[in-house]
Design an enzyme around this catalytic site. Structure first.
Site, PDB file in Angstrom:
ATOM      1  N   THR A  26       1.509   3.041   2.593  1.00 49.37           N
ATOM      2  CA  THR A  26       2.223   3.196   3.863  1.00 49.37           C
ATOM      3  C   THR A  26       2.951   1.928   4.285  1.00 49.37           C
ATOM      4  OG1 THR A  26       0.519   4.775   4.582  1.00 49.37           O
ATOM      5  CG2 THR A  26       1.977   3.880   6.277  1.00 49.37           C
ATOM      6  N   TYR A  85     -13.630   0.567 -16.151  1.00 50.69           N
ATOM      7  CA  TYR A  85     -12.861   1.813 -16.147  1.00 50.69           C
ATOM      8  C   TYR A  85     -12.583   2.257 -17.578  1.00 50.69           C
ATOM      9  CZ  TYR A  85     -10.498   4.562 -12.489  1.00 50.69           C
ATOM     10  OH  TYR A  85     -10.166   5.511 -11.550  1.00 50.69           O
ATOM     11  N   LEU A 134       3.691  -2.545   3.715  1.00 55.48           N
ATOM     12  CA  LEU A 134       3.673  -3.785   2.942  1.00 55.48           C
ATOM     13  C   LEU A 134       3.149  -4.885   3.850  1.00 55.48           C
ATOM     14  CD1 LEU A 134       6.465  -5.308   0.719  1.00 55.48           C
ATOM     15  CD2 LEU A 134       5.461  -6.641   2.561  1.00 55.48           C
ATOM     16  N   ASP A 184      -5.049  -2.397  -6.133  1.00 55.40           N
ATOM     17  CA  ASP A 184      -5.680  -2.805  -4.883  1.00 55.40           C
ATOM     18  C   ASP A 184      -7.201  -2.788  -4.998  1.00 55.40           C
ATOM     19  OD1 ASP A 184      -5.643  -0.031  -5.115  1.00 55.40           O
ATOM     20  OD2 ASP A 184      -5.436   0.310  -2.961  1.00 55.40           O
ATOM     21  N   ARG A 185      -7.736  -1.799  -5.700  1.00 56.84           N
ATOM     22  CA  ARG A 185      -9.187  -1.744  -5.899  1.00 56.84           C
ATOM     23  C   ARG A 185      -9.664  -2.943  -6.712  1.00 56.84           C
ATOM     24  NH1 ARG A 185     -10.297   4.024  -8.481  1.00 56.84           N
ATOM     25  NH2 ARG A 185     -12.495   3.405  -8.230  1.00 56.84           N
ATOM     26  N   GLY A 240       0.813  -1.201   0.000  1.00 55.89           N
ATOM     27  CA  GLY A 240       0.000   0.000   0.000  1.00 55.89           C
ATOM     28  C   GLY A 240       0.851   1.257   0.000  1.00 55.89           C
TER      29      GLY A 240
END
Length: 262
Positions: A11, A99, A13, A108-109, A9
């Site tokens: 911030t 998309y 892992l 991640d989404r 992410g």
């Protein structure tokens, strides 16, 4: 067939080494590291662990961080695993990517949506879903009953909201407060405002999806800060801590079933 799943992410892992390629398989080891500490994985956290047969990860922190992770994988004594990283496709594991530019959707989404759909289908018939990821940023994504990702929202997480207000507002430097119905101090007003902004975005997407599909959506929430939202949500929702890992396993299973390697 040991399987290493990695979620990088903005911030931290997070990683899990599974005994087999199965969501219900026991975890042989797991952990989380702040991105500043990635370089100690090979000699510390991963040292001495059974070598993974397969590895699949998603990364939103950029190519430089991904290269650092791959260097650590190469340095673990006894490991010889080829790293594979999720890039959102037009369609995968039963989810269709709506998309405008499918590959530009956050990995991640995409992985979270795949994991969420698997959870819903395991319990019965397909349902429309609102998938919420609460972390450094917040995403609120809508998937219809056919598994098509219709679109989603992106807004700042709690921390970014507070820091932006502190930066742009003279003299506004206060500690984090509590969520209140009627905040009567600045700390509580800031925390409540950020929380209700996120809850309001989820409610708006819920209403859009309800009208679009004509069916009550399932709300699924994940992310390190998801628990903070629990008392303030206006709709029932399910909090799933390992949603990214569930999605990675689902993707890996589908890819291995289709071809010999991930």
């Amino acid at each position: 067939m040991t399987f290493l799943a990695i979620d990088v992410g903005n911030t931290r892992l997070k990683w899990v080494l599974y005994e087999t390629l199965d969501r219900k398989a026991p975890a042989l080891a797991q952990g989380a590291e702040f991105l500043d500490h990635i370089e100690r994985l090979a000699d510390d956290r991963w040292a001495g662990l059974p070598p993974p047969s397969h590895m699949l990860g998603c990364v939103v922190a950029g190519d430089a961080v991904k290269r650092r992770v791959q260097e650590q994988l190469d340095q673990v004594q006894g490991w010889n695993v080829t790293p594979h990283w999720v890039v959102p496709r037009l369609e995968e594991a039963g989810v269709i990517n709506g998309y405008d530019y499918p590959s530009r959707l956050g990995a991640d989404r995409w992985v979270a949506m795949i994991g969420a759909r698997r959870h819903v289908l395991e319990r019965g018939a397909a349902r429309p879903m609102v998938v919420v990821m609460v972390g450094t940023a917040v995403t609120v994504d809508a998937i219809d009953t056919d598994g098509k990702f219709l679109g989603g929202l992106i807004l700042p997480g709690h921390g970014i909201m507070l820091r932006s207000l502190e930066t742009g507002t003279a003299g506004l430097h206060v500690p984090t407060g509590e969520v209140r119905l009627f905040p009567t101090n600045t700390s509580d007003a800031l925390t409540s405002g950020g929380t209700y902004a996120i809850a309001g975005a989820v409610e708006r997407m819920y209403q859009h999806l309800l009208v679009h599909c004509g069916m009550e959506p399932v709300c699924i929430m994940a992310g390190g800060a998801g628990w903070k939202m629990a008392p303030s949500m206006t709709r029932p929702f399910e909090l799933i801590d390992n949603l990214i890992f569930d999605g990675l396993i689902e993707i890996a299973q589908c890819r291995i079933a289709a071809q010999p390697v991930i």
